[in-house]
Design a protein around this motif. Structure first.
Motif, PDB file in Angstrom:
ATOM      1  N   GLN A   1       1.378   3.169   7.339  1.00 12.53           N
ATOM      2  CA  GLN A   1       0.541   1.996   7.106  1.00 12.53           C
ATOM      3  C   GLN A   1      -0.530   1.829   8.186  1.00 12.53           C
ATOM      4  OE1 GLN A   1       0.697   0.109   4.319  1.00 12.53           O
ATOM      5  NE2 GLN A   1       2.342   1.393   3.576  1.00 12.53           N
TER       6      GLN A   1
ATOM      7  N   ALA B   1      -3.718   3.405  -1.297  1.00 11.67           N
ATOM      8  CA  ALA B   1      -4.764   3.165  -0.301  1.00 11.67           C
ATOM      9  C   ALA B   1      -5.395   4.471   0.180  1.00 11.67           C
ATOM     10  CB  ALA B   1      -4.175   2.412   0.887  1.00 11.67           C
TER      11      ALA B   1
ATOM     12  N   ARG C   1       0.833  -1.193   0.000  1.00  8.15           N
ATOM     13  CA  ARG C   1       0.000   0.000   0.000  1.00  8.15           C
ATOM     14  C   ARG C   1       0.873   1.250   0.000  1.00  8.15           C
ATOM     15  NH1 ARG C   1      -3.170  -0.609   5.260  1.00  8.15           N
ATOM     16  NH2 ARG C   1      -1.226  -1.570   5.870  1.00  8.15           N
TER      17      ARG C   1
ATOM     18  N   TYR D   1      -7.003  -0.883   3.705  1.00  7.31           N
ATOM     19  CA  TYR D   1      -6.377  -2.001   3.002  1.00  7.31           C
ATOM     20  C   TYR D   1      -6.387  -1.797   1.489  1.00  7.31           C
ATOM     21  CZ  TYR D   1      -5.173  -6.798   1.786  1.00  7.31           C
ATOM     22  OH  TYR D   1      -4.558  -7.904   1.275  1.00  7.31           O
ATOM     23  N   SER D   2      -7.374  -1.067   0.989  1.00  5.65           N
ATOM     24  CA  SER D   2      -7.516  -0.938  -0.451  1.00  5.65           C
ATOM     25  C   SER D   2      -7.680   0.534  -0.843  1.00  5.65           C
ATOM     26  CB  SER D   2      -8.714  -1.769  -0.917  1.00  5.65           C
ATOM     27  OG  SER D   2      -8.696  -1.909  -2.319  1.00  5.65           O
ATOM     28  N   ASP D   3      -8.107   0.744  -2.082  1.00  4.78           N
ATOM     29  CA  ASP D   3      -8.264   2.101  -2.577  1.00  4.78           C
ATOM     30  C   ASP D   3      -9.544   2.765  -2.083  1.00  4.78           C
ATOM     31  OD1 ASP D   3      -9.596   0.236  -4.221  1.00  4.78           O
ATOM     32  OD2 ASP D   3      -9.628   1.630  -5.897  1.00  4.78           O
TER      33      ASP D   3
END
Length: 123
Positions: free
Chosen positions: A102, A77, A10, A107-109
């Motif tokens: 982080q 992310a 990410r 976790y994603s876009d």
């Protein structure tokens, strides 16, 4: 968007990032294959890589006695402050200088409670 069986990375920003790969075996050569080009990665040396999309599906090609290709999913992310925490929970404090980014990224876009609730919110 399907999960990748391999490496999931990410980034907090889109555009150019600095990628660092580390490996101990001196007899191997490692390449990042982006689909349009192959970038030689040297152990411990930062390599600038452009992120053309919010979700990028690439491969790490490890060449030695045999060649192994490992899927690599590189995601720009979404930041935690976009997630609406559930009732009784509050957002974690914003990112401070020196903190691990982080810990403040979904976790994603895009954020969702199932994947990011415990990362972005606290009781």
């Amino acid at each position: 968007d399907e999960d990748v069986d391999g490496i999931h990375c990410r980034s907090a920003k889109k555009k150019d990032i600095r990628l660092i790969a580390t490996f101990e075996e001196s007899s191997v050569v490692v390449f990042l294959e982006t689909g349009t080009k192959s970038i030689h990665l040297m152990s411990g040396i930062p390599t600038t890589v452009s992120l053309p999309h919010f979700v990028n599906h690439w491969h790490l090609a490890v060449k030695g006695l045999k060649e192994v290709k490992v899927p690599l999913k590189m995601v720009v992310a979404q930041e935690c402050h976009y997630l609406q925490c559930p009732g009784g929970w509050v957002p974690k404090p914003p990112l401070d200088a020196g903190e691990n980014a982080q810990l403040h990224l979904c976790y994603s876009d895009s954020c969702n409670l199932e994947d990011d609730g415990t990362t972005c919110c606290r009781e």
